[in-house]
Motif scaffolding. Structure first.
Motif: not given
Length: 151
Positions: A106, A111-112, A151
């Motif tokens: 993270q 943003k994934e 996320e």
């Protein structure tokens, strides 16, 4: 518990390849040597890591990025392999390793989303993943249940 991840390289690949799960878990995960070969020879981005507690190698993890395909229709990051060696199971290394890995993921990819999958009979792994923040999606990839850490 101090957990670190070190890339699998010429200094540790042999030891990593020798790590084994319990006999009743062999059908749930590919051997580490196979995963290391996949990372070298397959076209997708695959990163292999040995999991250490202090200086002791206790497990293995492979992070992969897969572009959308016929198998799964979204570009996505996957924790493709995760194992704690049989001699270290049941001692908290799995929970601590997952927590550390997800924090690192993270931080590096804010943003994934992160996905993983496991055979639906692997109740121990599913429970561990769910307690670590993954949620079942209801999807299956190659007959494995997909879990998602958003996320």
């Amino acid at each position: 518990m101090t957990i670190t991840f070190k890339k699998v390289d010429s200094s540790n690949y042999k030891k990593c390849s020798l790590l084994k799960v319990n006999d009743n878990q062999k059908d749930f995960i590919a051997p580490n040597w196979y995963s290391v070969l996949e990372a070298v020879y397959e076209k997708e981005e695959k990163r292999t890591y040995a999991i250490y507690h202090e200086e002791e190698m206790v497990g293995f993890l492979m992070l992969c990025y897969y572009p959308a395909s016929d198998i799964y229709d979204k570009d996505s990051w996957w924790m493709d392999r995760f194992m704690i060696a049989k001699d270290f199971q049941g001692k908290g290394y799995g929970k601590a390793s997952l927590k550390k890995f997800m924090e690192d993921f993270q931080k590096n990819y804010p943003k994934e989303a992160l996905r993983t999958s496991t055979v639906k009979e692997n109740h121990v792994a599913i429970t561990l993943y769910e307690h670590s923040g993954f949620q079942r999606t209801g999807e299956f990839v190659e007959e494995e249940a997909v879990l998602l850490m958003e996320e």
